[in-house]
Each structure stands twice: as C-alpha cells, then as structure tokens.
Design a protein around this motif. Structure first.
Motif, mmCIF file in Angstrom:
data_model
loop_
_atom_site.group_PDB
_atom_site.id
_atom_site.type_symbol
_atom_site.label_atom_id
_atom_site.label_comp_id
_atom_site.label_asym_id
_atom_site.label_seq_id
_atom_site.Cartn_x
_atom_site.Cartn_y
_atom_site.Cartn_z
ATOM 1 N N ARG A 120 0.827 -1.163 -0.038
ATOM 2 C CA ARG A 120 -0.106 0.073 0.011
ATOM 3 C C ARG A 120 1.015 1.268 0.132
ATOM 4 N N PHE A 121 2.022 1.321 0.899
ATOM 5 C CA PHE A 121 2.914 2.215 0.871
ATOM 6 C C PHE A 121 3.476 2.408 -0.827
ATOM 7 N N GLY A 122 3.990 1.579 -1.255
ATOM 8 C CA GLY A 122 4.280 1.499 -2.620
ATOM 9 C C GLY A 122 3.397 1.957 -3.819
ATOM 10 N N ALA A 123 2.127 1.639 -3.437
ATOM 11 C CA ALA A 123 0.884 1.939 -4.492
ATOM 12 C C ALA A 123 0.806 3.743 -4.090
ATOM 13 N N ALA A 124 1.153 4.054 -2.902
ATOM 14 C CA ALA A 124 0.961 5.371 -2.727
ATOM 15 C C ALA A 124 1.973 6.391 -3.540
ATOM 16 N N LEU A 125 3.085 5.727 -3.446
ATOM 17 C CA LEU A 125 4.281 6.269 -3.902
ATOM 18 C C LEU A 125 4.083 6.369 -5.485
ATOM 19 N N THR A 126 3.829 5.289 -6.040
ATOM 20 C CA THR A 126 3.371 5.021 -7.283
ATOM 21 C C THR A 126 2.222 5.826 -7.901
ATOM 22 N N ALA A 127 1.316 6.153 -7.174
ATOM 23 C CA ALA A 127 0.298 7.034 -7.514
ATOM 24 C C ALA A 127 0.902 8.724 -7.454
ATOM 25 N N VAL A 128 1.679 8.881 -6.595
ATOM 26 C CA VAL A 128 2.201 10.257 -7.012
ATOM 27 C C VAL A 128 3.347 10.459 -7.979
ATOM 28 N N GLY A 177 9.291 -6.557 -1.967
ATOM 29 C CA GLY A 177 10.176 -6.047 -1.254
ATOM 30 C C GLY A 177 11.699 -5.833 -1.897
ATOM 31 N N ARG A 178 11.715 -6.156 -3.255
ATOM 32 C CA ARG A 178 12.898 -5.815 -3.898
ATOM 33 C C ARG A 178 12.952 -4.491 -4.682
ATOM 34 N N SER A 179 11.588 -3.974 -4.698
ATOM 35 C CA SER A 179 11.530 -2.526 -5.333
ATOM 36 C C SER A 179 12.124 -1.479 -4.602
ATOM 37 N N PRO A 180 12.411 -0.254 -5.144
ATOM 38 C CA PRO A 180 12.827 0.771 -4.218
ATOM 39 C C PRO A 180 11.646 1.318 -3.253
ATOM 40 N N TYR A 181 10.770 1.099 -3.526
ATOM 41 C CA TYR A 181 9.550 1.465 -2.639
ATOM 42 C C TYR A 181 9.488 0.637 -1.623
ATOM 43 N N TRP A 241 12.372 -1.163 -0.630
ATOM 44 C CA TRP A 241 13.203 -0.857 0.267
ATOM 45 C C TRP A 241 13.068 0.391 1.267
ATOM 46 N N LEU A 242 12.504 1.377 0.681
ATOM 47 C CA LEU A 242 12.174 2.599 1.445
ATOM 48 C C LEU A 242 11.113 2.300 2.675
ATOM 49 N N PHE A 243 10.107 1.553 2.424
ATOM 50 C CA PHE A 243 9.277 1.006 3.396
ATOM 51 C C PHE A 243 10.059 0.381 4.522
ATOM 52 N N ARG A 244 10.939 -0.692 4.131
ATOM 53 C CA ARG A 244 11.374 -1.444 5.072
ATOM 54 C C ARG A 244 12.415 -0.862 5.832
ATOM 55 N N THR A 245 13.162 0.321 5.366
ATOM 56 C CA THR A 245 14.248 0.838 6.071
ATOM 57 C C THR A 245 13.644 1.982 6.835
ATOM 58 N N VAL A 277 10.214 3.239 6.912
ATOM 59 C CA VAL A 277 8.836 3.649 7.216
ATOM 60 C C VAL A 277 8.418 2.331 8.321
ATOM 61 N N ARG A 278 8.678 1.179 8.345
ATOM 62 C CA ARG A 278 8.374 0.271 8.977
ATOM 63 C C ARG A 278 8.976 0.251 10.596
ATOM 64 N N PRO A 279 10.413 0.686 10.429
ATOM 65 C CA PRO A 279 10.655 0.903 11.858
ATOM 66 C C PRO A 279 9.914 1.922 12.803
ATOM 67 N N ARG A 280 9.446 2.707 11.985
ATOM 68 C CA ARG A 280 8.743 4.030 12.932
ATOM 69 C C ARG A 280 7.243 3.473 13.180
ATOM 70 N N ILE A 281 6.551 2.513 12.334
ATOM 71 C CA ILE A 281 5.184 2.254 12.705
ATOM 72 C C ILE A 281 4.898 0.947 13.601
ATOM 73 N N GLY A 282 6.031 0.339 13.743
ATOM 74 C CA GLY A 282 5.752 -0.913 14.309
ATOM 75 C C GLY A 282 5.754 -2.213 13.654
#
Length: 138
Positions: free
Chosen positions: A9-17, A47-51, A53-57, A59-64
């Motif tokens: 969903r995070f990747g889809a949001a960046l994709t939409a932008v 998980g191998r897409s740039p988005y 990677w960005l989520f994993r490094t 976003v995810r550490p900040r949202i639990g």
C-alpha cells in the motif's frame, strides 16, 4: 514467506504520486523510473522494489511490527501488470501516439490509487481470478 500488507500500500501511494506527476508533466523519464520500479518489483517481489526498500528501512521501523500479512505472489503479479501498463505508456510518450501514453499511465494511476487509498489491489484480484481459472482448467 508472507509480507506486511502495509508495504504494497505504501508502494502504491508512491506509485500514484509518480504517475500523477507523469500525467501532469508528460515526462517520459519519470515514467521510465516508475517502469524500472515495477520491473524490480515484478522480478524480485515488492520487497525488492525501491519503494519496498524505502518502506522496510524508513517507514516500518517507525510504525511498528505488522499485524496483517499476505502472500507475496498477488502483489508481485500486480507489479507485472503495472509494468505492462508502464511500458505501454512509455511507448506512447516516446514514439506515439500520445494518447496511448496518457491512457496507459492513467489506468496504472487508477489501480495504484485504489490500492493506496482503499486497499483494493486490482492486480492482486486479477492474480486470484487467473489462479481460479487455471485450477479449474486442470
């Protein structure tokens, strides 16, 4: 291994932008970037897409930790569908006709928007439909 549902969903949001920016500017290079992101997600999973990677490094550490998981195959298939539309869009913007670039990009944007805002993944639903049809055919 199942994946965190928030990642796609995070990747889809960046994709939409990105795709909205492509429609506003007509910038084929920006669409080429999105095509690459789709290609990496289709080849190696979201998980191998740039988005991913960005989520994993970042976003995810900040949202639990995740509470919901999904199998990786449907989002990966969705990346393949997005890749097909992005390639069509690139052809339209690069060599014409212009309407093809606009239409293909708009279709990909609509799908990304549905996933980002409502959690409805059209490519994932297509994957499930194809699976049902191929199981019945066997």
């Amino acid at each position: 291994m199942d994946i965190d549902v928030r990642g796609p969903r995070f990747g889809a949001a960046l994709t939409a932008v990105v795709l909205a920016a492509v429609l506003i500017t007509g910038n084929a290079w920006l669409l080429a970037w999105q095509t690459l992101a789709f290609a990496l997600g289709a080849a190696g999973g979201v998980g191998r897409s740039p988005y991913g990677w960005l989520f994993r490094t970042a976003v995810r550490p900040r949202i639990g930790p995740p509470t919901e998981f999904e199998p990786p195959e449907p989002p990966r298939f969705a990346q393949m569908v997005g890749l097909a539309f992005a390639v069509l869009g690139l052809v339209g913007y690069a060599v014409g006709p212009q309407w093809l670039g606009t239409a293909a990009t708009a279709a990909a944007l609509a799908a990304a928007f549905l996933n980002a805002v409502f959690g409805y993944c059209l490519g994932c639903e297509m994957y499930l439909l194809v699976r049902r049809l191929t199981v019945r055919a066997e």
